[in-house]
Design a protein around this motif. Sequence first.
Motif, short mmCIF file in Angstrom:
data_model
loop_
_atom_site.label_atom_id
_atom_site.label_comp_id
_atom_site.label_asym_id
_atom_site.label_seq_id
_atom_site.Cartn_x
_atom_site.Cartn_y
_atom_site.Cartn_z
N MET A 86 0.85 -1.18 0.00
CA MET A 86 0.00 0.00 0.00
C MET A 86 0.90 1.24 0.00
O MET A 86 1.86 1.31 0.74
CB MET A 86 -0.89 -0.03 1.25
CG MET A 86 -1.81 1.15 1.35
SD MET A 86 -2.89 1.03 2.80
CE MET A 86 -4.43 0.66 2.00
N GLU A 87 0.59 2.19 -0.81
CA GLU A 87 1.39 3.40 -0.90
C GLU A 87 1.03 4.38 0.21
O GLU A 87 -0.08 4.36 0.74
CB GLU A 87 1.16 4.06 -2.26
CG GLU A 87 1.75 3.28 -3.41
CD GLU A 87 1.64 4.05 -4.70
OE1 GLU A 87 1.75 5.30 -4.67
OE2 GLU A 87 1.44 3.41 -5.72
N TRP A 88 2.00 5.26 0.52
CA TRP A 88 1.80 6.23 1.58
C TRP A 88 0.56 7.09 1.37
O TRP A 88 -0.21 7.32 2.31
CB TRP A 88 3.04 7.13 1.72
CG TRP A 88 2.82 8.19 2.74
CD1 TRP A 88 2.61 9.51 2.51
CD2 TRP A 88 2.71 8.01 4.15
NE1 TRP A 88 2.39 10.18 3.70
CE2 TRP A 88 2.45 9.27 4.72
CE3 TRP A 88 2.81 6.91 4.99
CZ2 TRP A 88 2.29 9.46 6.08
CZ3 TRP A 88 2.65 7.10 6.36
CH2 TRP A 88 2.40 8.35 6.88
N ILE A 89 0.33 7.53 0.16
CA ILE A 89 -0.83 8.40 -0.11
C ILE A 89 -2.14 7.69 0.24
O ILE A 89 -3.06 8.30 0.77
CB ILE A 89 -0.81 8.92 -1.57
CG1 ILE A 89 -1.78 10.08 -1.72
CG2 ILE A 89 -1.11 7.83 -2.56
CD1 ILE A 89 -1.59 10.86 -3.00
N ASN A 90 -2.20 6.39 0.00
CA ASN A 90 -3.40 5.61 0.35
C ASN A 90 -3.56 5.50 1.86
O ASN A 90 -4.67 5.59 2.38
CB ASN A 90 -3.34 4.22 -0.26
CG ASN A 90 -3.33 4.24 -1.77
OD1 ASN A 90 -3.24 5.29 -2.39
ND2 ASN A 90 -3.39 3.08 -2.38
N ILE A 91 -2.42 5.30 2.54
CA ILE A 91 -2.45 5.21 4.00
C ILE A 91 -2.92 6.54 4.58
O ILE A 91 -3.78 6.58 5.46
CB ILE A 91 -1.05 4.82 4.54
CG1 ILE A 91 -0.75 3.37 4.17
CG2 ILE A 91 -0.97 5.03 6.05
CD1 ILE A 91 0.67 2.96 4.45
N ARG A 92 -2.33 7.62 4.09
CA ARG A 92 -2.70 8.95 4.57
C ARG A 92 -4.19 9.20 4.37
O ARG A 92 -4.89 9.63 5.28
CB ARG A 92 -1.88 10.01 3.83
CG ARG A 92 -2.17 11.42 4.29
CD ARG A 92 -1.79 12.44 3.26
NE ARG A 92 -2.60 12.25 2.07
CZ ARG A 92 -2.25 12.68 0.87
NH1 ARG A 92 -1.11 13.30 0.67
NH2 ARG A 92 -3.05 12.49 -0.17
N ASP A 93 -4.69 8.92 3.18
CA ASP A 93 -6.10 9.18 2.88
C ASP A 93 -7.03 8.28 3.70
O ASP A 93 -8.08 8.73 4.17
CB ASP A 93 -6.37 9.00 1.39
CG ASP A 93 -5.72 10.09 0.55
OD1 ASP A 93 -5.26 11.11 1.13
OD2 ASP A 93 -5.63 9.93 -0.68
N GLU A 94 -6.63 7.04 3.91
CA GLU A 94 -7.42 6.13 4.74
C GLU A 94 -7.46 6.63 6.19
O GLU A 94 -8.51 6.60 6.84
CB GLU A 94 -6.82 4.72 4.69
CG GLU A 94 -7.64 3.68 5.43
CD GLU A 94 -7.04 2.29 5.34
OE1 GLU A 94 -7.31 1.50 6.26
OE2 GLU A 94 -6.32 1.99 4.38
N ARG A 95 -6.32 7.11 6.68
CA ARG A 95 -6.26 7.63 8.05
C ARG A 95 -7.15 8.87 8.19
O ARG A 95 -7.86 9.02 9.18
CB ARG A 95 -4.81 7.97 8.41
CG ARG A 95 -4.60 8.51 9.79
CD ARG A 95 -4.60 7.41 10.79
NE ARG A 95 -4.43 7.96 12.13
CZ ARG A 95 -4.33 7.23 13.19
NH1 ARG A 95 -4.38 5.91 13.10
NH2 ARG A 95 -4.19 7.77 14.38
N LYS A 96 -7.11 9.76 7.20
CA LYS A 96 -7.97 10.96 7.23
C LYS A 96 -9.44 10.56 7.35
O LYS A 96 -10.18 11.13 8.15
CB LYS A 96 -7.78 11.79 5.97
CG LYS A 96 -6.52 12.57 5.90
CD LYS A 96 -6.49 13.34 4.56
CE LYS A 96 -5.22 14.08 4.33
NZ LYS A 96 -5.24 14.82 3.05
N ARG A 97 -9.85 9.60 6.53
CA ARG A 97 -11.25 9.14 6.57
C ARG A 97 -11.57 8.53 7.93
O ARG A 97 -12.64 8.79 8.50
CB ARG A 97 -11.52 8.14 5.46
CG ARG A 97 -11.72 8.75 4.10
CD ARG A 97 -12.20 7.74 3.08
NE ARG A 97 -11.23 6.69 2.81
CZ ARG A 97 -10.21 6.79 1.95
NH1 ARG A 97 -10.02 7.91 1.28
NH2 ARG A 97 -9.38 5.79 1.76
N LYS A 98 -10.64 7.72 8.43
CA LYS A 98 -10.88 7.02 9.70
C LYS A 98 -11.09 7.99 10.86
O LYS A 98 -11.95 7.75 11.71
CB LYS A 98 -9.68 6.11 10.00
CG LYS A 98 -9.79 5.34 11.29
CD LYS A 98 -8.57 4.45 11.52
CE LYS A 98 -8.68 3.74 12.86
NZ LYS A 98 -7.49 2.93 13.12
#
Length: 92
Positions: free
Chosen positions: A1-13
């Motif tokens: 998983m790329e960092w941008i996906n992790i960041r965006d998932e964390r924002k949503r969470k």
Amino acid sequence: MEWINIRDERKRKIGYICEVCNEPNLYLIGHHILPKKLMSKYRIYDIDLCEIRCASCEVHCHKIYPNGNRPENQKVLQELLRLLKQERRNKR
């Protein structure tokens, strides 16, 4: 998983709030608790190693904390680094 996906998932969470000041903000930054270089080296991409911050808190944290990590994140980083070193020793 790329960092941008992790960041965006964390924002949503967390609901698009800064995890430092707890203010809602659409322009949030994903702070790497584990430095990018080590994330790539060990292939550790974990949502819990990302802290979402507004730009003001990101600048503030980098001014006053080592690597921009608040004390609670510094503890997480130190423990993770200890485990990685131990794992490396066990492989020898």
